[in-house]
Design a protein around this motif. Structure first.
Motif, PDB file in Angstrom:
ATOM      1  N   TRP A 196      32.839  89.795  89.974  1.00  0.00           N
ATOM      2  CA  TRP A 196      33.474  90.253  91.207  1.00  0.00           C
ATOM      3  C   TRP A 196      34.341  91.460  90.902  1.00  0.00           C
ATOM      4  O   TRP A 196      34.968  91.540  89.855  1.00  0.00           O
ATOM      5  CB  TRP A 196      34.364  89.154  91.783  1.00  0.00           C
ATOM      6  N   THR A 197      34.433  92.382  91.855  1.00  0.00           N
ATOM      7  CA  THR A 197      35.378  93.485  91.758  1.00  0.00           C
ATOM      8  C   THR A 197      36.512  93.217  92.746  1.00  0.00           C
ATOM      9  O   THR A 197      36.366  92.401  93.662  1.00  0.00           O
ATOM     10  CB  THR A 197      34.718  94.833  92.096  1.00  0.00           C
ATOM     11  N   GLN A 245      35.494  93.859  96.332  1.00  0.00           N
ATOM     12  CA  GLN A 245      34.612  92.818  96.875  1.00  0.00           C
ATOM     13  C   GLN A 245      35.424  91.598  97.307  1.00  0.00           C
ATOM     14  O   GLN A 245      35.164  91.013  98.360  1.00  0.00           O
ATOM     15  CB  GLN A 245      33.566  92.398  95.842  1.00  0.00           C
ATOM     16  N   THR A 247      35.863  90.161 101.108  1.00  0.00           N
ATOM     17  CA  THR A 247      35.545  88.771 101.428  1.00  0.00           C
ATOM     18  C   THR A 247      36.727  88.098 102.131  1.00  0.00           C
ATOM     19  O   THR A 247      36.554  87.423 103.149  1.00  0.00           O
ATOM     20  CB  THR A 247      35.189  88.001 100.144  1.00  0.00           C
ATOM     21  N   ARG A 282      35.902  99.099 104.887  1.00  0.00           N
ATOM     22  CA  ARG A 282      36.495  98.350 103.776  1.00  0.00           C
ATOM     23  C   ARG A 282      37.155  99.301 102.785  1.00  0.00           C
ATOM     24  O   ARG A 282      38.279  99.073 102.345  1.00  0.00           O
ATOM     25  CB  ARG A 282      35.432  97.508 103.075  1.00  0.00           C
ATOM     26  N   ASN A 326      31.189  99.084 104.986  1.00  0.00           N
ATOM     27  CA  ASN A 326      31.657  99.504 103.664  1.00  0.00           C
ATOM     28  C   ASN A 326      32.667 100.643 103.756  1.00  0.00           C
ATOM     29  O   ASN A 326      33.637 100.683 102.995  1.00  0.00           O
ATOM     30  CB  ASN A 326      30.486  99.915 102.774  1.00  0.00           C
TER      31      ASN A 326
END
Length: 86
Positions: free
Chosen positions: A24-25, A28, A32, A60, A57
């Motif tokens: 995971w970054t 991300q 979430t 985000r 994206n």
């Protein structure tokens, strides 16, 4: 003809959209956890010429860049935890 190929061709294995061993970054994890807020921002940015995922994206990324460094550090720690836990 299409039915023959469908019935007689070997079955292809479906690939998963994300490798299960992928780490995971922080962004991300942020996307979430904050998906509702990002979706609202994406709705405001929505452009008919772009796909929804591209708009999401972008929203985000913009929200992530506005976060202070201490909040980003928290998400980096959560990303490490999530990657370790699986």
């Amino acid at each position: 003809m299409r039915t023959w190929f469908k019935n007689n061709s070997p079955i292809r294995k479906q690939k998963l959209p994300v490798k299960l061993s992928r780490d995971w970054t922080a962004i991300q994890v942020y996307g979430t956890i904050k998906s509702a807020e990002v979706s609202k921002a994406a709705n405001a940015l929505e452009n008919e010429s772009q796909d929804w995922i591209a708009v999401w994206n972008k929203a985000r990324r913009e929200a992530w860049e506005l976060e202070p460094e201490d909040v980003k550090k928290e998400y980096e720690q959560k990303a490490e935890e999530w990657s370790a836990e699986g």
